[in-house]
Write an enzyme that holds these catalytic residues in place. Structure first.
Site, PDB file in Angstrom:
ATOM      1  N   THR A  44      17.019  22.092  12.988  1.00 35.88           N
ATOM      2  CA  THR A  44      16.466  20.787  13.357  1.00 35.88           C
ATOM      3  C   THR A  44      16.414  19.813  12.179  1.00 35.88           C
ATOM      4  O   THR A  44      16.603  18.613  12.358  1.00 35.88           O
ATOM      5  CB  THR A  44      15.053  20.991  13.955  1.00 35.88           C
ATOM      6  N   SER A 112      19.870  27.428  14.940  1.00 39.28           N
ATOM      7  CA  SER A 112      19.750  28.826  14.501  1.00 39.28           C
ATOM      8  C   SER A 112      19.763  29.802  15.672  1.00 39.28           C
ATOM      9  O   SER A 112      19.985  31.000  15.469  1.00 39.28           O
ATOM     10  CB  SER A 112      18.520  29.019  13.627  1.00 39.28           C
ATOM     11  N   ASP A 144      14.107  28.737  14.670  1.00 41.30           N
ATOM     12  CA  ASP A 144      14.077  29.741  15.741  1.00 41.30           C
ATOM     13  C   ASP A 144      14.384  31.147  15.256  1.00 41.30           C
ATOM     14  O   ASP A 144      13.730  32.107  15.660  1.00 41.30           O
ATOM     15  CB  ASP A 144      15.057  29.352  16.861  1.00 41.30           C
TER      16      ASP A 144
END
Ligand code: ASN
Length: 585
Positions: A44, A112, A144
């Protein structure tokens, strides 16, 4: 009459100016520079919204964008030192260090959730390639699966001596309100200023051991928790490192990476009513190892012979089963009969490992070549990278047992544990340095048994290893290295223990340091050609040998373009000529 302070500062300014140093500006000639490599894998932190797909990572954007953020890039300083397109520099910190960081972008950048062990290998290879060129490493990664990657890398990085920090964010760094900036800045500051030889994870003002964390929140900035180990560092008003918790490789071996982790592993979470058929299916070939996530302190039903029979059949087939609790906190133990039954079925207790760490450890151990099943099982129950808590056997000497500290405490009217620890931490660096100077192994061991950190530096940043390397005491150097002392420590002049050993021509110490992975920093290699020529001119064969053993190229030229062998020839230094002849053979 003495000089007034303004006269003095004017004189200093003139001297600085005549030496070509900027007066009152950002570029101080004496400021140490450290290099950090940022490996961007995606996540992100570097994502942008896409009309139909939602947030996706965008390639070739991060370095360009960060250059516009003053807290992450000092453009004025950067202009003076001429950095490449992907290299940025942080504004100076109060540690008086310039952290220069290069962003290396992996391709493709990934959310991820799309990462696999193949990406772990890619990251590990970059760490290997760049290991000697940088002082520390930051890995940008999606949240993640960050705990999985951090756990995997902690095992894949063998004999680690430098700081590796994974970080990322919950909100892209390009958005107005985001956590990416603070996370990246914190990770860079720690990787650039401290040698914490671990794979760590930095998030929301805390540095954790990477194989101890788990993602606990999908929405909060405080996304990670390390339920069974306190943070390694807290970044509050000051960055406080919890040195006692820092894990050290305790080895004289060089850094290397292990790749190709075993993929025939899995996580099986038991639940009330789980069928034997489901367990059987899960444990089928080619499965080689599983993490069994059990209840509470490692319990599974002991009134289900069908289930236990499946587990027993699997362990008899040499499938390795590692027991971890489903609870966030706590450890697997044999308090209950329901837990003991599993051990009887050949299941290995996984103590307080997170499922992520247990899976990575299993994958690592099962991919190690040449190990018997007994050796693999033994390795799994040992603490390899600080991933689990092992209760020490036998009595441990505590701070309260230390007569010396107690005597000092009496005079200072200290009684509580925290104050005692503060006294110990203040006294350990100078005492350990004196012990290293005097070759006093017993004193070093005593300081260690009190919990003193033998890697901490004195007022000048010099660690006991620096001192032992100056003295050339091989036993002390060996002991310090085996106690986890870092070969990458730099004193306030930027010198490493290796440079000290070179200067004092301690050849065996140099060899030992090199074996452990020590290398000279780019700062230490400036003007080496000239230094070598000077040694050649003076016929100093021992000095030249020391640089050679440290891995330095002896054929580089000095400031005037002459090589050391040319200088030796011109100066008639026959012994040096002979040495160069031998070197060429
Ligand atoms: N899905 C994202 C990732 O793991 C989540 C994040 O980074 N916050 O790549």
């Amino acid at each position: 009459m003495g000089e007034t302070s303004s006269e003095l500062s004017r004189a200093l300014s003139n001297t600085e100016a005549s030496l070509g140093l900027e007066v009152g500006g950002g570029c101080r000639g004496t400021m140490a520079e450290v290099r950090v490599l940022v490996i961007n894998t995606g996540g992100t932190i570097g994502m942008v919204p896409h009309e139909s797909e939602g947030l996706i990572p965008e390639a070739n954007k991060l370095a360009r964008s960060l250059k516009k953020i003053p807290i992450l890039h000092d453009a004025v300083y950067a202009n003076k030192i001429n950095l490449g397109d992907d290299t940025l520099v942080l504004p100076s910190s109060n540690q008086n260090k310039r952290i220069i960081y290069t962003i290396l972008e992996l391709s493709p950048l990934l959310d991820s959730s799309n990462m696999t062990p193949a990406e772990w290998d890619k990251i590990a290879r970059q760490l290997e390639i760049n290991y000697e060129m940088y002082d520390g490493f930051v890995i940008l990664h999606g949240t993640d699966t960050m705990a999985y990657t951090a756990s995997a890398l902690s095992f894949m990085c063998e004999n680690l001596g430098k700081t590796i920090i994974l970080t990322g964010s919950q909100v892209p760094i390009y958005e107005l309100r985001n956590d990416g900036r603070a996370n990246l800045l914190g990770a860079l500051l720690i990787a650039g200023q401290f040698v914490i030889p671990e794979v760590c994870l930095y998030f929301y003002n805390k540095l954790y051991r990477g194989n101890r964390v788990t993602k606990v929140d999908a929405e909060s900035f405080n996304a990670f928790s390390s339920p069974n180990l306190p943070p390694l560092a807290n970044a509050e008003v000051d960055i406080t490192i919890n040195w006692e918790t820092v894990w050290r490789a305790n080895t004289t071996k060089k850094f290397e990476i292990h790749t190709n982790m075993n993929s025939n592993v899995g996580l099986l979470r038991i639940f009330p009513g789980i069928t034997a058929a489901a367990v059987r299916a899960f444990l089928q070939s080619p499965m080689e190892g599983i993490v069994l996530e059990t209840y509470g302190s490692g319990n599974a039903p002991n009134n289900r012979p069908d289930l236990l029979a499946e587990l027993k059949k699997a362990t008899d087939r040499q499938v390795v089963i590692l027991n971890c609790t489903q609870c966030l906190r706590g450890t697997v133990s044999v308090v209950y009969a329901t837990g003991k039954t599993l051990m009887d079925a050949g299941v290995i207790p996984g103590a307080d490992m997170t499922p992520e760490a247990a899976l990575a450890k299993l994958s690592y151990v099962l991919s190690k070549p040449g190990l018997s099943l007994v050796e693999k099982r033994k390795m799994l129950s040992e603490n390899l990278r600080g991933e689990m808590t092992v209760v020490p056997i036998g009595t441990k000497i505590t701070l309260k047992d230390s007569k010396f500290i107690q005597e000092i405490a009496k005079y200072l009217f200290i009684s509580c544990k925290e104050e005692l620890e503060a006294v110990r931490d203040a006294l350990t660096p100078p005492l350990a340095c004196v012990a290293a100077k005097n070759g006093d192994l017993e004193a070093l061991k005593a300081l260690q048994s009190m919990g003193g950190n033998l890697s901490s530096g004195d007022y000048d940043g010099r660690t006991p290893l620096h001192i032992a390397c100056c003295e050339g005491n091989l036993d002390i150097v060996t002991h310090l290295l085996q106690s986890g002392a870092t070969v990458y420590a730099k004193d306030h002049l930027g010198a490493t223990p290796l440079l000290n050993a070179i200067k004092f021509r301690h050849h065996r110490v140099i060899c030992l340091l090199r074996m452990t992975g020590a290398h000279l920093s780019s700062q230490e290699l400036v003007n080496v050609g000239t230094e070598l020529c000077s040694l050649a001119y003076h016929g100093d064969v021992e000095g030249l040998k020391a640089w050679h053993l440290a891995g330095v190229d002896l054929y580089q030229s000095g400031y005037d373009g002459n090589t050391p062998s040319e200088v030796a020839k011109a100066a008639g230094q026959n012994k040096v000529m002979e040495f160069f002849k031998q070197l060429a053979c």
